[in-house]
Design an enzyme around this catalytic site. Structure first.
Site, mmCIF file in Angstrom:
data_model
loop_
_atom_site.group_PDB
_atom_site.id
_atom_site.type_symbol
_atom_site.label_atom_id
_atom_site.label_comp_id
_atom_site.label_asym_id
_atom_site.label_seq_id
_atom_site.Cartn_x
_atom_site.Cartn_y
_atom_site.Cartn_z
ATOM 1 N N ASN A 1 25.212 -2.466 7.405
ATOM 2 C CA ASN A 1 25.481 -1.159 6.411
ATOM 3 C C ASN A 1 24.891 -1.384 5.321
ATOM 4 O O ASN A 1 25.300 -2.106 4.468
ATOM 5 C CB ASN A 1 27.077 -1.300 6.281
ATOM 6 C CG ASN A 1 27.692 -0.193 5.332
ATOM 7 O OD1 ASN A 1 26.867 0.584 4.844
ATOM 8 N ND2 ASN A 1 29.001 -0.565 4.822
ATOM 9 N N TRP A 2 23.882 -0.620 5.117
ATOM 10 C CA TRP A 2 23.010 -0.608 3.649
ATOM 11 C C TRP A 2 23.902 0.009 2.562
ATOM 12 O O TRP A 2 23.276 -0.138 1.379
ATOM 13 C CB TRP A 2 21.752 -0.035 3.910
ATOM 14 C CG TRP A 2 21.135 -0.535 4.915
ATOM 15 C CD1 TRP A 2 21.122 -1.769 5.865
ATOM 16 C CD2 TRP A 2 19.594 -0.111 5.404
ATOM 17 N NE1 TRP A 2 20.424 -2.131 6.554
ATOM 18 C CE2 TRP A 2 19.212 -1.087 6.389
ATOM 19 C CE3 TRP A 2 18.701 0.936 5.034
ATOM 20 C CZ2 TRP A 2 18.050 -1.016 7.036
ATOM 21 C CZ3 TRP A 2 17.375 0.863 5.848
ATOM 22 C CH2 TRP A 2 16.873 0.268 6.824
ATOM 23 N N LYS A 3 24.888 0.580 2.784
ATOM 24 C CA LYS A 3 25.556 1.253 1.507
ATOM 25 C C LYS A 3 24.667 2.057 0.737
ATOM 26 O O LYS A 3 23.902 2.700 1.339
ATOM 27 C CB LYS A 3 26.473 0.264 0.852
ATOM 28 C CG LYS A 3 27.198 -0.658 1.596
ATOM 29 C CD LYS A 3 28.134 -1.640 0.846
ATOM 30 C CE LYS A 3 28.947 -2.429 1.780
ATOM 31 N NZ LYS A 3 29.749 -3.035 1.262
ATOM 32 N N HIS B 1 35.270 2.844 6.689
ATOM 33 C CA HIS B 1 34.970 1.707 5.947
ATOM 34 C C HIS B 1 35.899 1.581 4.813
ATOM 35 O O HIS B 1 36.470 2.409 4.388
ATOM 36 C CB HIS B 1 33.571 1.721 5.384
ATOM 37 C CG HIS B 1 33.260 0.317 4.839
ATOM 38 N ND1 HIS B 1 33.473 0.132 3.510
ATOM 39 C CD2 HIS B 1 32.382 -0.631 5.258
ATOM 40 C CE1 HIS B 1 33.155 -1.128 3.278
ATOM 41 N NE2 HIS B 1 32.254 -1.464 4.446
ATOM 42 N N GLU C 1 35.760 0.615 1.790
ATOM 43 C CA GLU C 1 35.290 1.540 0.550
ATOM 44 C C GLU C 1 35.684 2.816 0.446
ATOM 45 O O GLU C 1 36.035 3.908 -0.282
ATOM 46 C CB GLU C 1 33.780 1.280 0.342
ATOM 47 C CG GLU C 1 33.518 0.135 -0.197
ATOM 48 C CD GLU C 1 32.215 -0.685 0.145
ATOM 49 O OE1 GLU C 1 31.270 0.093 0.517
ATOM 50 O OE2 GLU C 1 32.075 -1.930 0.081
ATOM 51 N N GLU D 1 37.588 -5.956 9.047
ATOM 52 C CA GLU D 1 36.847 -6.361 7.836
ATOM 53 C C GLU D 1 38.037 -6.616 6.782
ATOM 54 O O GLU D 1 38.440 -5.525 6.101
ATOM 55 C CB GLU D 1 35.988 -5.080 7.309
ATOM 56 C CG GLU D 1 34.936 -4.798 8.183
ATOM 57 C CD GLU D 1 33.531 -4.196 7.488
ATOM 58 O OE1 GLU D 1 32.639 -4.873 7.435
ATOM 59 O OE2 GLU D 1 33.768 -3.316 6.840
ATOM 60 N N GLY E 1 31.684 -8.302 0.278
ATOM 61 C CA GLY E 1 30.992 -8.189 -0.814
ATOM 62 C C GLY E 1 31.256 -9.555 -1.731
ATOM 63 O O GLY E 1 31.096 -9.351 -2.718
ATOM 64 N N SER F 1 31.079 -10.616 4.144
ATOM 65 C CA SER F 1 30.505 -11.683 3.916
ATOM 66 C C SER F 1 29.669 -12.732 4.870
ATOM 67 O O SER F 1 29.578 -13.864 5.110
ATOM 68 C CB SER F 1 30.915 -12.724 2.859
ATOM 69 O OG SER F 1 31.226 -12.013 1.443
ATOM 70 N N GLY G 1 27.154 -6.285 5.543
ATOM 71 C CA GLY G 1 26.512 -5.455 4.204
ATOM 72 C C GLY G 1 25.274 -6.165 3.503
ATOM 73 O O GLY G 1 24.426 -5.948 4.053
ATOM 74 N N GLY G 2 25.675 -6.879 2.589
ATOM 75 C CA GLY G 2 24.609 -7.510 1.800
ATOM 76 C C GLY G 2 23.534 -8.160 2.435
ATOM 77 O O GLY G 2 22.375 -8.148 2.256
HETATM 78 C C1 PEP Z 1 30.655 -4.334 4.435
HETATM 79 O O1 PEP Z 1 30.390 -3.598 3.750
HETATM 80 O O2 PEP Z 1 30.994 -3.847 5.640
HETATM 81 C C2 PEP Z 1 30.541 -5.941 4.342
HETATM 82 C C3 PEP Z 1 30.956 -6.644 5.442
HETATM 83 O O3 PEP Z 1 30.014 -6.201 3.390
HETATM 84 P P1 PEP Z 1 29.389 -7.760 3.078
HETATM 85 O O4 PEP Z 1 28.734 -8.147 4.148
HETATM 86 O O5 PEP Z 1 28.276 -7.720 1.825
HETATM 87 O O6 PEP Z 1 30.549 -8.454 2.676
#
Ligand code: PEP
Length: 262
Positions: free
Chosen positions: A11-13, A103, A105, A175, A181, A221, A242-243
């Protein structure tokens, strides 16, 4: 664990510019054969979907590298006066095979309720997309010992009316919001416990055989150095990243752990 597929999605957001998005997609595509037992999905910002589809050389849903394309969000209606929104069929048209839905967010910043997530997931399925349906508790909810209740409510609400076929055509992503994040990953035991609970609920919604086929990803994470232990858990079938999905090498290293655990 049986024969469940392994799927890792990035997920590049709202990150990267177009050149960076293309370079990242090319980097992932060129290394994808190192984790052949694990399917990969890239979810770029919607404005770069076409550029990434091009970088992946997608044609009518076929991907020579095996890397799939996904949206980060969609609208539940097929078309009409919904300024700024993207219809499920538009995602298919551009080369997507899946789309993240609900998600955290979207839930917290954009007011998406379980009912909205349910409508969006059904719209995705109707268009032929795999919805990656996200659930997870906040830190406060975990500390109040409400994780099971919150996740149960989200699963039941987000998947209301799903048939067994709907369920096996979907991916669930657990999640924990406090792990997204933040660098705080759930322990493998914490994650496995909730994944097992989710699978139990999927069986309640349909039946055990169906529930055993559903891919449940962990997100929060996930990094190359914690992916191995997460991948070794019985009910963790992949990751929503994500990251770490913003670096091709890290994303591929995570996927390799899941490929090796399959
Ligand atoms: C996400 O946004 O779905 C996520 C899991 O982010 P991160 O890996 O950065 O915690």
């Amino acid at each position: 664990m049986g024969t469940r597929r392994r799927i890792v999605a990035g997920n590049w957001k709202m990150n990267l510019d177009r050149a960076e998005a293309v370079a990242l997609a090319e980097g992932v595509a060129s290394g994808a054969n190192s984790c052949a037992n694990c399917s990969l999905i890239l979810c770029p910002p919607s404005i770069y979907l076409a550029a990434v589809a091009n970088a992946l050389k997608l044609s009518k849903g076929n991907s020579p590298s095996g890397v799939g394309l996904g949206g980060q969000n969609l609208h539940n209606q097929p078309k009409g006066a919904f300024t700024g929104e993207i219809a499920p069929a538009m995602l298919i048209d551009i080369g997507c095979s899946s789309c993240i839905v609900g998600h955290s967010e979207r839930r917290t910043l954009f007011g998406e309720t379980d009912a909205i997530v349910n409508e969006k997931a059904k719209a995705a399925l109707a268009a032929g997309l795999t919805p990656i349906i996200c659930v997870g508790e906040t830190l406060e909810e975990r500390e109040q010992d409400r994780t099971a209740a919150v996740v149960t409510e989200q699963i039941m609400g987000s998947l209301e009316g799903f048939t067994p076929a709907d369920l096996t055509a979907s991916i669930i992503a657990y999640e924990p919001v406090w792990a997204i994040g933040t660098g705080k990953v759930a322990t493998p035991e914490q994650a496995q416990e909730v994944h097992a609970l989710i699978r139990q609920q999927l069986a309640t919604l349909t039946d055990e055989e169906t529930a055993n086929q559903v891919v449940i990803q962990y997100g929060g994470s996930v990094k190359p150095d914690n992916a191995g232990i997460l991948a070794s858990q019985q009910d963790i079938d992949g990751a929503l990243v994500g990251g770490a999905s913003l670096k091709a090498d890290d994303f591929l290293a995570i996927a390799k752990h899941f490929a090796e655990a399959s």
